[in-house]
Design an enzyme around this catalytic site. Structure first.
Site: not given
Ligand SMILES: C[C@@](CO)(OP(=O)(O)O)[C@H](O)COP(=O)(O)OP(=O)(O)OC[C@H]1O[C@@H](n2ccc(N)nc2=O)[C@H](O)[C@@H]1O
Ligand SMILES: Nc1ncnc2c1ncn2[C@@H]1O[C@H](COP(=O)(O)OP(=O)(O)O)[C@@H](O)[C@H]1O
Length: 314
Positions: A11, A101-102, A106, A108-109, A141
């Site tokens: 996403k 970690a981008a 990734g 979450s999907s 997510d």
């Molecule tokens: C920032 C976003 C934007 O889409 O994506 P990514 O950059 O990770 O892909 C999301 O909010 C990432 O969602 P996700 O990665 O599912 O978050 P979670 O596992 O629920 O939480 C990871 C960390 O982010 C914080 N978190 C997450 C969502 C939220 N609304 N508030 C938060 O403060 C949580 O406290 C936790 O420390």
């Molecule tokens: N199935 C998976 N694919 C990718 N990363 C994963 C997975 N399971 C756990 N992780 C861990 O989650 C962290 C966040 O990765 P990712 O989900 O790709 O990034 P983001 O939250 O930025 O979208 C990584 O540091 C990785 O070690």
């Protein structure tokens, strides 16, 4: 017994506004999420034992119980003990294409694909809404990754309102491999910097009234007006991430120079994306950036907006 192969889409966030503090420690958000067809491949098969096993081709992804796909299978095992007793454990094979970690969801999907895949494998008959509710336990997510397409996400990101599909746009994704930003770090740093602007204990997004600014982009998506969509792109995390990583600022400048109609960092980073109206334009911009920046650490992909988050094949 059957096995399933699922494509799990990445996403991007076309809009990410951090609006408040929540009693549960998370942040209240208003986001526009968009699936793109850069996908990981998840193969799920019965293991013939009572264990869950994860195998992944990417060195940075753990295969133990910290893997989000593993955690999704554990959740299904604990939620559906009778089905687990009947069908047994699973082997999950992950082929990563989505950078790790981008800011592209990734992990979450992958978790989303496992919930959907085990629903099929164990004949659970769960609706998409029920799968999304289970997904919310795994991460904010994950529900969106199950739903896919274009959606407004509120709450901590798990409350979804569908928006019309934006099938006419293409995206160039660019990521410096060495720039890895943790989502938890991004939220903590944002809180430390901007907490005084937060709304306290918000109950519903509607209650924010004037404070939420997603109206114009939501309307532009409804009318498929690319010019306004690109004007309204917003990601609050840019305020804390871009000053730390000037190479991301240059990347955005280069994208605009190259003719992108809009550019933004996705989620908590570090991927920066550029929008274009045609596949050929996206390929041209990718080639331009590769030639101009010519950095071995910089990886680029072209993708198209996708109307689905998970694609299943048997
Ligand atoms: C920032 C976003 C934007 O889409 O994506 P990514 O950059 O990770 O892909 C999301 O909010 C990432 O969602 P996700 O990665 O599912 O978050 P979670 O596992 O629920 O939480 C990871 C960390 O982010 C914080 N978190 C997450 C969502 C939220 N609304 N508030 C938060 O403060 C949580 O406290 C936790 O420390
Ligand atoms: N199935 C998976 N694919 C990718 N990363 C994963 C997975 N399971 C756990 N992780 C861990 O989650 C962290 C966040 O990765 P990712 O989900 O790709 O990034 P983001 O939250 O930025 O979208 C990584 O540091 C990785 O070690």
């Amino acid at each position: 017994m059957r096995s399933y192969t699922l494509l799990a889409c990445a996403k991007i966030n076309l809009y990410l506004e951090i609006v408040g503090d929540r009693a549960d420690g998370y942040h209240e958000l208003a986001m526009i999420m968009q699936s793109v067809d850069l996908c990981d491949r998840i193969h799920i098969e019965p293991s013939g034992t009572d264990s869950i096993r994860v195998t992944c081709n990417h060195p940075d992804v753990p295969c133990d119980s910290s893997n989000l796909a593993y955690r999704a299978a554990e959740l299904m095992r604990s939620e559906f003990p009778e089905a687990f007793a009947r069908y047994g454990g699973v082997n999950i094979y992950i082929t990563k294409k989505i950078p790790v970690a981008a800011g592209l969801a990734g992990g979450s999907s992958n978790a989303a694909a496992v919930v959907v895949g085990i629903n099929l494998l164990w004949n659970l008959g769960l609706t998409q809404g029920e799968c999304e509710q289970l997904g919310a336990v795994l991460g904010s997510d994950v529900p969106f990754c199950i739903r896919g397409g274009t959606a407004l996400a509120t709450g901590r990101g798990e409350k979804l309102s569908p928006l019309p599909d934006l099938d006419q746009l293409y995206v160039v994704l660019a990521k410096y491999e060495s720039v890895k930003i943790s989502t938890a770090w991004a939220y903590q740093t944002y809180r430390a910097t901007y907490e005084e602007t937060y709304i306290r204990d918000p109950e519903h997004i509607e209650a924010y009234g004037q404070k939420v600014h997603s109206g114009p982009i939501v309307r532009a998506i409804a009318s498929k007006d690319s010019a306004i969509i690109t004007e309204e792109l917003r990601n609050d995390f840019e305020k804390i991430v871009l000053p730390e990583y000037p190479q991301l600022v240059s990347l955005k400048q280069r994208f605009i120079e190259a003719g992108a109609i809009g550019t933004l960092m996705s989620g908590s980073g570090s991927t920066v994306f550029a929008l274009t109206e045609s596949h050929s334009e996206a390929e041209r911009i990718k080639a331009y950036i590769e030639q101009e920046l010519h950095h071995p650490d910089l990886k680029l992909w072209v993708a198209q907006f996708s109307p689905t988050g998970i694609k299943v094949s048997e």
